[in-house]
Structure formats: structure tokens, C-alpha cells
Scaffold this motif. Structure first.
Motif, mmCIF file in Angstrom:
data_model
loop_
_atom_site.group_PDB
_atom_site.id
_atom_site.type_symbol
_atom_site.label_atom_id
_atom_site.label_comp_id
_atom_site.label_asym_id
_atom_site.label_seq_id
_atom_site.Cartn_x
_atom_site.Cartn_y
_atom_site.Cartn_z
ATOM 1 N N UNK A 137 6.337 0.709 7.702
ATOM 2 C CA UNK A 137 7.531 0.403 8.661
ATOM 3 C C UNK A 137 8.540 -0.452 8.108
ATOM 4 N N UNK B 242 0.819 -1.118 0.074
ATOM 5 C CA UNK B 242 0.010 0.055 0.042
ATOM 6 C C UNK B 242 0.871 1.145 -0.243
ATOM 7 N N UNK B 243 2.050 1.216 0.571
ATOM 8 C CA UNK B 243 3.012 2.358 0.671
ATOM 9 C C UNK B 243 3.344 2.749 -0.764
ATOM 10 N N UNK C 160 0.911 7.319 -6.663
ATOM 11 C CA UNK C 160 -0.329 8.109 -6.778
ATOM 12 C C UNK C 160 0.299 9.650 -6.826
ATOM 13 N N UNK C 161 0.902 9.703 -5.518
ATOM 14 C CA UNK C 161 1.341 11.045 -5.273
ATOM 15 C C UNK C 161 2.688 11.605 -6.158
ATOM 16 N N UNK D 137 3.712 -3.970 8.711
ATOM 17 C CA UNK D 137 3.463 -3.104 7.970
ATOM 18 C C UNK D 137 4.488 -2.474 7.021
ATOM 19 N N UNK E 237 0.397 4.393 -2.735
ATOM 20 C CA UNK E 237 0.082 5.630 -2.500
ATOM 21 C C UNK E 237 1.371 6.531 -2.978
ATOM 22 N N UNK E 238 2.480 5.974 -3.017
ATOM 23 C CA UNK E 238 3.692 6.988 -3.345
ATOM 24 C C UNK E 238 3.451 7.099 -4.766
#
Lengths: 201, 486, 339
Positions: free
Chosen positions: A134, A50-51, A57-58, A131, A54-55
Motif C-alpha cells: 500500500x 514482503x512486496x 521472485x516473480x 503495509x 515477491x516481486x
């Protein structure tokens, strides 16, 4: 449930990737590119990364593609002339595409028949255990701090380089000096003078 | 959980850390103190020279023993420290000799020394890398700064072209490098030099893919070193870039890339040296000849020196291709002498200015022996040395390379190399002929800074008297090259 | 074949759908009444009465406006790019609704409690620039295009400082999960230790949502209507709704990051009896009121001033605060423990 979304995202991703190179209007191409990114984000989420999703996307959708769009909208290039070489370059493009496709197919065949023993497998952290934000943070700021800092310096150089090459000092440009403005005082900007009637200043 | 790093880790990278902190002070200082005003410029040069001296201090004061740090990403030993010191020394000299050129060509921006410091930082990272990823990041840090420097003269079409050309081809080479490294990682599961050198590469099981990846890695480094057949960009970039930057290009990044190549070949791939020995040999011989023939018809001194650099690095490749200690120490000797004589030659070129126009054509040096005998004599010594005339330093360097080649049993290679060297002597001697025998219509007096005269004088004196202390230096090279050969 | 309707996944799907409807419908109602609130607040500030004709106290005004927009004809400019013209308001609207998926309005009242909630919000708010660029480009009109360019540049610039503000909060929390950010504020709301960051966040939020005094993209004195100059009827209404939903979202985000989300101000029994979503709604309304208050009070910024504040004041300042905060946490050993 999962396969449905996988097929949804990947079919749209592939479709829009094809549209990127086939649409006539370059702005539409960029929009399709954004759609491709978006669907790859979905695929990342399905993989549990997920990280990274999102990265992606950003960074890509939120910043890089906006820049693309800006440039393409403002430049107003005659794209039909760029397209003229299409027929000439098509065989080469097809060849490269075929080679890449072949490589992917071969790697899948390899995975199926025993060459899956990739050394260094132990390097991969099991995603389910921790996660992944992390997990990334744990290695980036410890094991790879040296590389991380180097990468930061590279970005700094890229920024300085862009400024050096494009910044031009122009003469006679008026700029607002906020500090000077706020420090202005009544005494050094207004002069009260007594004007005699009928004489003017 | 792992701690960030311990003190001994930090001490390994102390020069790099110092230099990057210095840079971080430099940037705001330059921006907020009106860094691009004329009268501030020499302060920034002095500031950056102090930074480099500080780095040199931390480098030499630090621990000289071989050690690894930062989770084995960084390595240091005597060889690395020597090459780093050479780089810092050469960079300081180049900064000093480019002062005058920058005032003539109006290159007065504080980002100029800033980017030079950044590229130095990249080279330091490159040299002390023990991992392909560290190496790649250092390489990119160095290259990005150099691309911008090549295009630093914004109003010159040639400079912009040089920057763009260098950038595109450099990016391609980086792509090759990454491709090679990713293949290597796929095969072995590691990118660390030391781990690779232990047992991950079995000489009995060499796959085609491994050969392919090594070829890709070597050719990308060869590109950075402008080795034939990856040399096409060199003459154009050397000609287009501002001359002071050309001087920098010709000297400093070469040292770093040679050092890195030594580490890759002699540590990571030493077990499978039969793959790269011939490759490096062929590249070396090819460059010697491309450099020799390419330079023959050049009119522009910068283009000529570009070809000269190609052939000189060719000799180093020849030495490295031996894969033994002799090759290593002779290539170390060669790169040292090459750096010093190049410093001399470029000091000369940067002094040659008439009415605020730089003289770059060889024909404009006609009659220099009468108008400026000091410069003519100094350049004469340097060129004779580069041409390989005994008993000058250049001869000794070449002699050691060929001696190493012959003692390793490659007589034919040595003969071919010597033929190349004889051909290249022609164009060096041609410049001397122009200076001493041709007459010029108008003579001019070169007015140069005292510092540049001293540098020119010292470097030619060093080249002239090298033979007196040659033994000591060669012993020193043997001593430091033991750091890498186990 | 109809088995699909009876399995667990399907039930879960229905449940999620119900949750979404339960969130979106009240949200739309709130958006509608926010427009009413805005007019009333500004009217009060300017000593006027505001809407007071339709219904008691003019409460049915938003409904009347909605009906009016709904019944009008959608006009497409002949030179416009029809598909993108149509798509733009949908993108703008659906993105501002999509952001609500991760916002916890009370303990456990969240549609998707993902680990990277903050990043998701950040990503969505950075995407909302597309609705505007698409509208500006597809309208094929100078005013719309200029408005879109201004808006895109403005949003991209202020995202940077918002990002750094978020980083400051994250350093204190040690998690990207929005619910955990709220839990971490059990003892003290972050608005107190990080007050300057809250100010930066609030002002950046004004710029990010194109609100006054940074409403340059729709600057009527120079750009007619900005990027939605050419829009009418429902398409216009969607932009309108999207903008207000984004405003509520930003207020909600401020509430979660700085005001302890659904937590009461003091951890005492009486206050804990009040349901969490009321605290959340109360705090968000207060933030929204500030948005409206600012609009009624301040004149519009000039564009170069806007950019200067974004890049030369907020960016260095928030960067400094990130460094200071993390330095402080390290020195006093207050860093959230890592797993």
C-alpha cells in the motif's frame, strides 16, 4: 529466532553466489544464481519488505532466470574456451572486488562513527506503520505518476525496438487464420457433383 | 491522501501527454493496417508529422509562464518552450527530408517514424525535467529509441555495428549518470534541481565526493553530446547509421542535451559554479580542436560532419563555461544557427543520389557547380557560414560566443578558440574547392523532391540574410534566456 | 543448553510444524485419491467402468499404484546429470506443496496469513517451471528436452494472463491478502461480475498445470513422455504427485478468487452452520471435476494454437478487462477505500 534465519539465508546466498562464478558447468551457474535470488528473497522478507521479496521472485526467478536458462541450454557454447582468459583477467577482477569490499567496509565504519546523518532520511516511510504494498502504491500513483508513466513508455520502446531489430518477414510462410477458418461455409468449400458410374470425375 | 494531479499539472505536460497519446494510436494503426507495405509509408510519415505539429500547437498555445508541476518533477518556462519548439520544428524537417532516402535504401518500416516520435517524447521529458530522475527517464526514453534507429538498416553490417556501439557506450554513460546522481543524493538528500539551487549546496563546504558526482554527471551528458574526450563513438555511428538517421542525430538530440545541460549547470549547480566552470571550458576547447583536426583527413562526408558536430558543440560548451547570461544567450544563438545550417547540409547530402546509390564520398561531389549549380551554391553558402566567414550566420554565432568570452575576461581562451575555428575552416572550404574547381569524369543531374529543394533553399537563404534581422533574434535570445538567470 | 526446548519460540515452532503436517498429510491423501477420481470420471465419460478390482469399487487402487512405484528401482540414465536429475522432481513436488502455506481453507485456518498472499501464490506457480526445465535438461534426452522447452514457454506465456486476471480481482478487493479477498466476496462472489475473467483464469490454469487439452509437454504421440520420459519409480511418482497437487492448488486459487473461498453461497444461518472447510473442499472438488471433465472431452491443442490463444486472445482480452473493471469502479465510485 530471527538471527538463525538471517544467517541461514545469507550464508546460503553467499555460498551460492561464489558457486555461480566457480562451477564449471554454466547451467549449474544459473541454478546457483537462482538459489542466490531465492535466498535474497528470504532476506527481504526478514526485513519486512514482503512486496519487494515477491516481486524479486516473480520477476527475476520466474522470468529473467528462465530466459537465461533457455539461452544457455540452447546455445551450447564451448565454455572452456571462454574460461581460458580466466587467469589473465583474474587480477583485474580481484582488484574490482577488493575496491567494492573496501567501500562496503568503509561505509560500515562510517555508520558506526557518526556519519550516519544521511540527509533525506525523512523520505523513508516507516515500514511498520503501513503495509508496504500500500505504501508503494500510494506514492507511485500520486507523487511519482509522471515518472511511472515515463518508465512504462521506456519499456514500450524497448519492446518495439526488440521487435524492429529481430523481426524478419519471411516469404511463403503458411499461417492459420482462425477467423477465416470459422467463417468457412459448406457452400464455398464443398461441391457435390454427380459422378456417372464408370467414368470418374 | 494526495490527489493524482490537478488540472494545472496536466497543462504543464500537455505537449508530452498529447504526443504519447498520439503514439498509442500510432502503434495499433501501424500494426493493423499493414504498416510495412510500401504504399502506406508516406501516410505514416504524414501521420507522425501531424502528431508533431499537434504537439507544437499545444506547446505554443499553453501557458508560457515559468511554473512547476507534478510534485515539482516537471518544470516549464520560456527557454524550455523555445527549445522544445526548435526540436519539434527540426524533427518535422528531418522527417520530410528523409522520405526520399528511405525509399532508396528500402527503410520502409512504420516503426521508423514511430521511434523518432518516441525519441522526441524522450527529449521533451528531458527538457522539462526539474529532477534528475525525470531527466534520467527522459534520457533513456530518447536513447533507447535512438539505439534502435542507428541499427535500423538490418542488412547492413555497418549499421548494426553503429547501433551496438552506440548502445554499449550509451549504457555506460547512463551508468555514469546514475552513479553521479546517487552520490549527489547521498550528499544532499535530494535530486530536485530547484531544491538543490536553493540552499542544499553550500559553496563553502564542497566535498571531494560532490566534485566527483558533478564530474560524472557532466561527463555523461558530454557523452550524449559527443564532446571530446567522449566523442569516440560519434564518427562510427554517424557513418554506419542510415544517413537520414545521421541527420536526425546531428541536429535534434543535441538541442535537447544542450538544454538539459543549461538547466543542470545554471539552476542546480549555479551556487557551486567554480567546480564546473573550468571543466566545461576544457571540454569545450578540447572538442573544438579534436573536431578541427579529426575532420581534416576525412573522405566520407558523414564522418566529416561528425567531427564538425563535435567542434560546433565545443563552441557551445565554451559559451556555457562562462556561467553568466552572456554565455547562455550566445550558446542559444549558436545552437539555433547550428541546427538550421545542419538541416541545410543534410538536405544536400540526402539529395545526392546517383542511380539509386547515395553519394557519401566528398570526391564524388566534384564538378557539381557545373552539373547542379543550385545545389552547389546552396551548399557553398552553408559551408562558408559554418567556416565562419562574415557576414553569414555562422560568423555571427561564433562572433557572439567569442565576444561573450572576451567580455567575461578570458582573452586567452578566446584566442585559442579562434585558432581552432580557423583550422576547421580548412575542411569546409575544401568541399567547396572540390565542387567548384575539381573536374569529374561523369556528371549527373540530381533529381530531388520539390520539398527538399525548398528546404535547402530556405535554410541557405536564412543563413545568407541572417545579418539583416540578427538584432531581433539576439534580443529574443536575451529575452528567453532571462527565464533561467534570476 | 536444553533451554531451547522450553522457550516460547520452540513451542510456536512445534505448533507450526503440527499445522503443516495437518495440512500436508490430508493433501497427499487427496492427491492420491484424485488420481483414482480422474480414472473413474474419465471412465464414466467414456462409458467404461474404470478401476474396480483393488478394494471396494477399486478404492485401494491409488495405494496399490503407490506401492508399485515405491518398490521399483530408480533408474538413472548414464548420460544424465545425476544431481539435477534427482533434484528436479523434488523441486517440482515441494513447490506445489509450498504454495499451500498461504491458502486459507476456512476462516483463520491458514498456516501463514501474509499480506502478499496472492503474489506468493503467483511467484510459486511461476517457479514450478524450474522442476520441469531441470528434469528436461538433466535427462539429456531429446524428448525430455523438447517437452521441457514446450512446457517452460507455455507456462511463462499463460502466467501473463493469469497475472492480469489476478489484478482484476485485486482491483475489486483492494488487498493482496487471500483471507481479505474471501471476506470481500461476502455479498457477491466474483465469478458473477467477473465471469469472463473466470473463464480466462480457468483455461490459463489448465495450461499452467500442463493439463489436457494443453498437455503438450507430455504429448505421448510426439514426445513419448515429455519431460519425465526418463523417470521411473519414486522420482516419477513425485512429478505425478506434484502435478496433481498443483491442480488442486489452482482449483483452490480459483475458489478463493472467484467462488468466495469458505463462504457459503447465501448468508443464512443453516448454511453458516456448516464448517467453512467443507464449503471450501466442496467448491474445490467441483473445480477439480471440471479439470477432469475437460480432459475427457477435448482433444489436444496444436502448439501454435496454444501460443496464439495465450498471447493474441487472452492477453489483450484480460488487459481490456482490467481497464474496463477499473474504469467501472472509478466511475461508480466503488473502489475499495484506501487507508
Amino acid at each position: 529466532m530471527l538471527p538463525v534465519f538471517f544467517y541461514l539465508f545469507s550464508i546460503i546466498a553467499i555460498f551460492s553466489a561464489i558457486m555461480v562464478i566457480t562451477t564449471k558447468n554454466p547451467v549449474h551457474s544459473v541454478f546457483f544464481l537462482i538459489l542466490t535470488f531465492f535466498n535474497s528473497t528470504g532476506l527481504f522478507v526478514l526485513m519486512g519488505a514482503e512486496f519487494l521479496a515477491m516481486l524479486l521472485l516473480v520477476v527475476y526467478v520466474g522470468a529473467v532466470a528462465v530466459l537465461f536458462l533457455f539461452v544457455i541450454m540452447m546455445l551450447n557454447i564451448d565454455f572452456s574456451s571462454l574460461r581460458a582468459g580466466m587467469i589473465k583477467n583474474a587480477p583485474l577482477g580481484l582488484l574490482i572486488g577488493a575496491v567494492l569490499l573496501g567501500e562496503i567496509i568503509f561505509s560500515f565504519i562510517g555508520m558506526k562513527y557518526g556519519i550516519s546523518e544521511i540527509p533525506g532520511n525523512e523520505l523513508f516511510v516507516k515500514l511498520s506503520e503501513i503495509e508496504n504494498t500500500r505504501a508503494l502504491g500510494n506514492v507511485i500513483y500520486t507523487d511519482y505518476i509522471y515518472l511511472f508513466q515515463c518508465a512504462g513508455l521506456i519499456l514500450l520502446v524497448a519492446m518495439i525496438g526488440a521487435i524492429v531489430l529481430t523481426h524478419r518477414r519471411r516469404e511463403n510462410v503458411k499461417k492459420q487464420d482462425a477467423v477465416k477458418q470459422t467463417l468457412r461455409d459448406k457452400s464455398d468449400s464443398i461441391e457435390v457433383s454427380k459422378v456417372e458410374i464408370g467414368k470418374g470425375v | 491522501m494526495n490527489s493524482v494531479s490537478n488540472i494545472s499539472d496536466l497543462s504543464i505536460a500537455l505537449p508530452e501527454i498529447f504526443l504519447s497519446l498520439w503514439l498509442l494510436i500510432f502503434i495499433p494503426l501501424g500494426v493493423y493496417s499493414g504498416g510495412n507495405k510500401l504504399n502506406r509509408q508516406s501516410y505514416f510519415s504524414i501521420f507522425s508529422i501531424i502528431g508533431l505539429l499537434g504537439t507544437l500547437f499545444f506547446l505554443l498555445m499553453g501557458d508560457h509562464r515559468a511554473s512547476l508541476g507534478f510534485y515539482d518533477l516537471v518544470v516549464t518556462d520560456k527557454l524550455i518552450i523555445y527549445l522544445k519548439a526548435l526540436i519539434l520544428f527540426a524533427a518535422i524537417i528531418v522527417l520530410i527530408i528523409s522520405e526520399r532516402y528511405r525509399s532508396i535504401e528500402n527503410l520502409y518500416i512504420f516503426e521508423y517514424p514511430l521511434l523518432i516520435l518516441f525519441s522526441i517524447l524522450g527529449m521533451l521529458v528531458m527538457l522539462s525535467s526539474n529532477n534528475f530522475i525525470t531527466l534520467y527517464l527522459g534520457l533513456e526514453l530518447q536513447s533507447l529509441a535512438l539505439y534502435v534507429l542507428a541499427a535500423a538498416k538490418k542488412d547492413s553490417l555497418k549499421s548494426s555495428e553503429a547501433g551496438l556501439k552506440y548502445f554499449i557506450l550509451g549504457a555506460l554513460a547512463s551508468g555514469f549518470f546514475l552513479f553521479g546522481v546517487s552520490l549527489l543524493f547521498g550528499i544532499t538528500g535530494t535530486t530536485s534541481f530547484t531544491i538543490l539551487s536553493f540552499n542544499y549546496l553550500n559553496p563553502n563546504e564542497v566535498s571531494l565526493l560532490l566534485i566527483f558526482s558533478i564530474i560524472l554527471i557532466i561527463s555523461s551528458i558530454a557523452f550524449k553530446l559527443s564532446i571530446a574526450p567522449f566523442h569516440m563513438w560519434t564518427p562510427d555511428v554517424y557513418e554506419g547509421a542510415p544517413t537520414s538517421i545521421t541527420a536526425y542525430f546531428a541536429i535534434v538530440p543535441k538541442i535537447a542535451a544542450i538544454g538539459v545541460l543549461m538547466r543542470i549547470l545554471y539552476i542546480a549547480f549555479i551556487d557551486i559554479n567554480f567546480i564546473w566552470l573550468q571543466l566545461v571550458l576544457v571540454l569545450g576547447l578540447l572538442s573544438i580542436f579534436v573536431g578541427a583536426f579529426g575532420a581534416l583527413l576525412q573522405k566520407n562526408i558523414k564522418r566529416l560532419l561528425a567531427y564538425s558536430a563535435i567542434s560546433n558543440i565545443g563552441y557551445i560548451f565554451l559559451a556555457l563555461s562562462l556561467g553568466n547570461q552572456l554565455g547562455l544567450e550566445s550558446s542559444l544563438l549558436y545552437i539555433t544557427i547550428y541546427a538550421i545550417s545542419s538541416i541545410g547540409v543534410f538536405t544536400f547530402i540526402l539529395s545526392m543520389e546517383k542511380d539509386n546509390i547515395m553519394l557519401e564520398n566528398i570526391s564524388s561531389y566534384a564538378g557539381l557547380s557545373k552539373s547542379n549549380p543550385f545545389y552547389a551554391v546552396c551548399l557553398g553558402i552553408l559551408l562558408l557560414s559554418m567556416a565562419g566567414l562574415p557576414p553569414l550566420a555562422g560568423f555571427i554565432a561564433k562572433f557572439y560566443v567569442f565576444k561573450a568570452v572576451i567580455t567575461s575576461g578570458y582573452l586567452l581562451t578566446a584566442i585559442i578558440g579562434i585558432i581552432g575555428s580557423v583550422i576547421s575552416a580548412y575542411y569546409y572550404l575544401n568541399i567547396i574547392k572540390v565542387m567548384y574547381l575539381d573536374d569529374s569524369d561523369e556528371s549527373f543531374i540530381v533529381e530531388s523532391k520539390v520539398s527538399m529543394k525548398i528546404i535547402l533553399f530556405t535554410s541557405s537563404l536564412f543563413i545568407l540574410t541572417f545579418i539583416i534581422f540578427a538584432d531581433n533574434i539576439i534580443n529574443f535570445m536575451t529575452y528567453i534566456s532571462r527565464a533561467i538567470i534570476l | 543448553m536444553f533451554d531451547i526446548f522450553y522457550n516460547e519460540n520452540f513451542l510456536a515452532f512445534i505448533f507450526i510444524m503440527l499445522k503443516i503436517i495437518g495440512l500436508v498429510v490430508p493433501l497427499l491423501v487427496i492427491v492420491a485419491f484424485l488420481t483414482y477420481a480422474e480414472r473413474k470420471v474419465i471412465a464414466s465419460v467414456q462409458l467404461r467402468k474404470g478401476p474396480n478390482v483393488v478394494g471396494p469399487f477399486g478404492l485401494l487402487q491409488p495405494l496399490a499404484d503407490g506401492l508399485k512405484l515405491f518398490s521399483k528401482e530408480t533408474i538413472f540414465p548414464t548420460v544424465s546429470n545425476k544431481i539435477i536429475f534427482l533434484l528436479a522432481p523434488m523441486v517440482a513436488f515441494s513447490l506445489s506443496i509450498a504454495a499451500w502455506a498461504v491458502i486459507p481453507i476456512a476462516d483463520g485456518w491458514v498456516i501463514s496469513n501474509i499480506n502478499v498472499g496472492v503474489l506468493y501464490l503467483f511467484a510459486i506457480s511461476s517457479l514450478s517451471v524450474y522442476g520441469i526445465i531441470m528434469a528436461g535438461w538433466a535427462s539429456n534426452s531429446k524428448y525430455a528436452f523438447m517437452g521441457a522447452l514446450r512446457s517452460a514457454a507455455q507456462m511463462v506465456s499463460y502466467e501473463v494472463s493469469i497475472g492480469l486476471v489476478i489484478v482484476t480481482v485485486l482491483v475489486c478487493v483492494g488487498s493482496l491478502n487471500l483471507s481479505e479477498i474471501v471476506y470481500a466476496q461476502k455479498s457477491v462472489w466474483y465469478v458473477f461480475p467477473l465471469f469472463p475473467m473466470f473463464i480466462v483464469f480457468f483455461i490459463s490454469a489448465l495450461a499452467e498445470t500442463n493439463r489436457a487439452p494443453f498437455d503438450l509437454p507430455e504429448d505421448e504421440s510426439s514426445l513419448v513422455g515429455g519431460y519425465f520420459t526418463e523417470y521411473s519409480s519414486m522420482l516419477f511418482a513425485m512429478f505425478f504427485l506434484g502435478e496433481y497437487a498443483a491442480m488442486i492448488m489452482m482449483s483452490g486459487m480459483a475458489t478463493i478468487l472467484f467462488f468466495g473461498g469458505w463462504l457459503p453461497p447465501f448468508d443464512i444461518a443453516i448454511l453458516n452452520q456448516i464448517p467453512g472447510f467443507i464449503w471450501f473442499a466442496g467448491k474445490t472438488s467441483l473445480m477439480l471435476f471440471t479439470f477432469l471433465w475437460v480432459r475427457a472431452t477435448f482433444p489436444r491443442f496444436r502448439y501454435d494454437q496454444l501460443m496464439r490463444i495465450g498471447w493474441k486472445v487472452f492477453l489483450p482480452f484480460s488487459l481490456l478487462w482490467v481497464v474496463l473493471t477499473s474504469g467501472f469502479l472509478i466511475i461508480f465510485d466503488l473502489l475499495p477505500s484506501s487507508v
